[in-house]
Design an enzyme around this catalytic site. Structure first.
Site, PDB file in Angstrom:
ATOM      1  N   GLU A 126       0.815  -1.216   0.000  1.00 32.61           N
ATOM      2  CA  GLU A 126       0.000   0.000   0.000  1.00 32.61           C
ATOM      3  C   GLU A 126       0.849   1.267   0.000  1.00 32.61           C
ATOM      4  O   GLU A 126       0.547   2.220  -0.692  1.00 32.61           O
ATOM      5  CB  GLU A 126      -0.920   0.018   1.230  1.00 32.61           C
ATOM      6  CG  GLU A 126      -2.138  -0.834   1.073  1.00 32.61           C
ATOM      7  CD  GLU A 126      -3.054  -0.378  -0.060  1.00 32.61           C
ATOM      8  OE1 GLU A 126      -3.832   0.555   0.162  1.00 32.61           O
ATOM      9  OE2 GLU A 126      -2.972  -0.938  -1.163  1.00 32.61           O
ATOM     10  N   ASP A 127       1.902   1.281   0.797  1.00 32.47           N
ATOM     11  CA  ASP A 127       2.651   2.529   0.975  1.00 32.47           C
ATOM     12  C   ASP A 127       3.853   2.668   0.054  1.00 32.47           C
ATOM     13  O   ASP A 127       4.322   3.771  -0.201  1.00 32.47           O
ATOM     14  CB  ASP A 127       3.124   2.672   2.433  1.00 32.47           C
ATOM     15  CG  ASP A 127       1.943   2.831   3.379  1.00 32.47           C
ATOM     16  OD1 ASP A 127       0.839   3.109   2.875  1.00 32.47           O
ATOM     17  OD2 ASP A 127       2.124   2.679   4.596  1.00 32.47           O
TER      18      ASP A 127
END
Ligand code: MN
Length: 733
Positions: free
Chosen positions: A104-105
């Site tokens: 996600e990051d």
């Protein structure tokens, strides 16, 4: 014996009072050292090495990213993995914990994780990332229960939930660093979603701690007041507590019972809740003294209960046997309230060590207490409890491996999805966007024409997955499609589509039947209106139909032959002495292009206004309009009987789809030239495909929207002017 989770900083009740101190920067080297020591205490060297390489990988992926506290980002996954190491989770779960935010990051693809750390780890990371994505959906508070179910259903592996809970625990512990409005939202979510999940999984210590942390951030003032009050009260209570403790520690060994006795502090959140729910004052809540007695096995629990009831008088109606009837999350204990010294109520919980393990760490107790002698009993219980948790339909017995049950479908029959407004709908597993539309409202279902799933246009038949955000695009008029019946899953959608089609088909077919019959009669020199009721009655009786309407509907549906009906009616009319036949030219059925059940434009040749057309009526299909030269109609000459004279209506104002093929030279920018020419011609491109040819020429297939043949001709003229274009043809396949 100290329960191992106390060492992890949870089980010890006093540890729950969280000091409101300022954040001090993390010492990564120190944390890493501590983490490594935990790993080596229960994992094999090669497993430890693999986890360390995941740390190195994660550290590189998060390089340059920071937490709100200013700490390097990797401190977060490290803390998450560290908690899981306290629970003695396996190497896969710890590896995944260290990598849980890289997708996600840091946009690391799942494939890369799978290649480096194996598919199992990649699946775990993917599972956590999916939950992170739905977390960003806004949802209605009243839907918390469904949100929890959605989350559990999405996880598919209990370890995903454990990673997620540990993630949430660390985020809550470091929540002080984020802005206040966000703090409240996260705290509320923790209280509504994550604490109950921890409770459901039997992770009691974690459950309490999440509640305390959430309470502290949600109601900081009340938290501080209560915290102070509890500290003050503790001094006064000490004397009573010591007296009871002493009595218990004396009496139990006298009866030959070896027991661990501990006082229980009340948690601030539970004091707060009791005060609110039961309208009690602080001292009324706090005046109850809690003790826990832990003994070696189940029979001893009942022995100890006897001893305690002999020592202090029990309060009638307050005894609960959660050993015989465990709570839904597997919790087992004996609960009783006694009248202690000075008449103060004393709550006691009596349980065995194994029960205590499960009470504190629930599903995690499987990993945590692997090596202990109580394993058998524990495993059996954990297993049984997991089974009840996942509501396994086939209770197959104890031979199943625990880890097989870790991977489960928690809610096998349901799928949870969001509406654009954040409402969660529960649908049968396998449901499609059409089911969703009908679930929202029958009218939405009837009028749905397209859908967006997670902001992307998708076919209506797309099967929905947990956590999808579904948006239905509707037309002005209802137009359910019979093909929907082949894939809808919910009985509501099925029933509504059937109902609509039946009604609509009858109406439309009757209208079409009337036109067809009118046309056939006209050809025989008779008008429909010329037929008297008596003629119709005789005909209806003669052919065994229910009514004139039924006959007309049958004609529209292709179940009765128009020409035969027309000839019969004319013959009947002549019997009645009607005027002789005039010879009239056949008139056409007018086509305006509105697709319906009774009349459709053929998908093979895609006729557009201006094309010479022919209608073909077939049983069960109604009237299908083809172009004159359509290859699919020429093949079967014997169908000529079913040909119907049709013509385009005047002044049609709508778009029709048409296919064209363009051969062009392979040159840069040519596609842009073509598409802008089409747009300039007032047409929308519905679809384009490119036949890949490495040579000098490329073939492009377009589906365009045009109003008529003239419109199409104009566009094609424009396209021919493009120098690279070699050939343009309209395709009818
Ligand atoms: Mn995280």
């Amino acid at each position: 014996m100290t329960p191992p989770l106390a060492a992890a900083g949870f089980a010890n009740d006093e540890a729950v009072l969280i000091p409101m101190e300022m954040h001090s920067p993390v010492d990564l080297a120190d944390d890493l050292e501590r983490f490594r020591n935990k790993l080596t205490s229960y994992l094999k060297p090669d497993e430890v090495a693999r986890i360390e390489s995941a740390y190195v990988f994660g550290n590189a992926a998060h390089l340059g990213q920071f937490r709100s506290s200013g700490d390097p980002y990797i401190s977060h996954p490290l803390a998450v993995a560290d908690t899981l190491a306290d629970w003695h989770l396996d190497a896969q779960a710890l590896t995944a914990a260290l990598l849980h935010d890289v997708m996600e990051d840091s946009a690391v693809p799942k494939q890369e994780i799978a290649e480096k750390f194996g598919k199992a780890v990649a699946d775990l990371v993917d599972g956590v990332s999916k939950i992170d994505r739905i977390e960003n959906q806004s949802f209605e508070e009243a839907q918390a229960e469904n949100f929890r179910k959605m989350l559990l259903a999405m996880a598919r592996d209990v370890r995903v939930i454990l990673i997620k809970l540990s993630d949430r625990l660390h985020n809550m512990r470091t929540l002080g660093a984020v802005p206040p409005h966000k703090r409240r939202r996260v705290a509320r979510e923790t209280l509504d979603i994550y604490a109950p999940i921890a409770n459901r999984l039997g992770l009691n210590a974690l459950y309490r701690q999440l509640q305390e942390l959430a309470f502290r951030h949600l109601r900081p003032l009340r938290y501080r007041v209560l915290e102070k009050a509890v500290k003050r009260a503790r001094g006064n209570r000490r004397q009573v507590v010591d007296k009871i403790m002493e009595a218990l520690r004396l009496r139990l060994p006298e009866a030959g019972i070896e027991a661990e006795v501990m006082g229980r502090e009340k948690h601030l959140y539970s004091i707060y809740r009791k005060m609110r729910q039961k309208h009690l004052s602080f001292s009324q809540v706090l005046d109850i003294y809690g003790f826990r007695v832990i003994v070696k096995d189940t029979p001893t629990c009942y022995l100890a209960l006897g001893v305690l009831h002999g020592l202090y008088k029990p309060v009638p109606g307050k005894f609960k046997d959660y050993i015989a009837i465990p709570k839904a999350n597997g919790y087992q204990s004996l609960h009783s309230t006694l009248i202690g010294p000075y008449g103060t109520p004393v709550e006691v919980q009596i349980r065995s060590h194994a029960m205590h393990h499960i009470a504190e760490s629930g599903v995690a107790s499987h990993w945590l207490y692997k090596d202990e002698t109580a394993l058998d009993e524990l495993q059996k219980k954990t297993h049984k409890w997991l089974k009840s948790l996942i509501e396994l339909q086939s209770a197959s017995g104890d031979s199943t491996e625990f880890l097989e049950n870790v991977k489960v479908d928690l809610f096998p029959d349901e799928v949870y999805v969001f509406t654009p407004l954040g409402k969660i709908l529960v649908l049968p597993r396998g449901s499609t966007a059409v089911d969703f539309a009908y679930m929202v409202h029958t009218d939405i279902g009837n009028r749905c024409v397209a859908c967006r799933i997670n902001f992307e246009m998708m076919p209506l038949r797309t099967e929905l997955r947990n956590g999808d955000r579904v948006e239905i695009i509707t037309a002005d008029l209802p137009n359910p499609n019979p093909t929907w019946l082949s894939y809808v899953k919910s009985s509501k959608a099925r029933a509504q589509i059937r109902h609509f089609l039946k009604t609509q088909q009858t109406d439309e077919s009757m209208a079409l039947g009337e036109r067809l019959l009118g046309q056939a009669l006209h050809g025989l020199g008779v008008e429909l209106d010329d037929l008297s009721n008596a003629v119709w009655d005789r005909f209806v009786r003669g052919c065994g139909a229910k009514s004139k309407h039924a006959v007309l509907t049958d004609i529209g549906l292709g179940k009765r032959h128009t020409a035969i009906v027309a000839r019969q009616l004319v013959a009947d009319r002549q019997l009645e002495g009607g005027v002789p036949l005039k010879n009239k030219r056949q008139v056409s059925i007018l086509v305006n292009g509105d697709d319906g059940v009774a009349m459709q434009l053929a998908k093979c040749c895609r006729p557009i206004p201006g094309d010479p057309i022919v209608g073909i009526i077939r049983k069960g299909q109604g009237l299908v309009i083809h172009t004159h030269d359509c290859r699919s109609i020429g093949k079967s000459g014997h169908e000529r009987d079913n040909w119907v004279d049709v013509d385009w209506a005047q002044g049609i104002e709508r778009f029709f789809e048409v296919n064209i093929r363009i051969v062009t030279e392979n040159r840069r920018g040519v596609l842009a030239k073509i598409t802008s020419e089409i747009a300039a011609g007032g047409s929308d491109i519905q679809n384009v495909s490119i036949e890949n040819d490495p040579g000098r020429y490329t073939t492009l297939n377009f589906t365009l929207q045009v109003t008529s043949r003239i419109h199409l001709a104009r566009i094609m003229r424009g396209l021919r002017r493009i120098t690279e274009v070699v050939r343009i043809t309209r395709t009818k396949d």
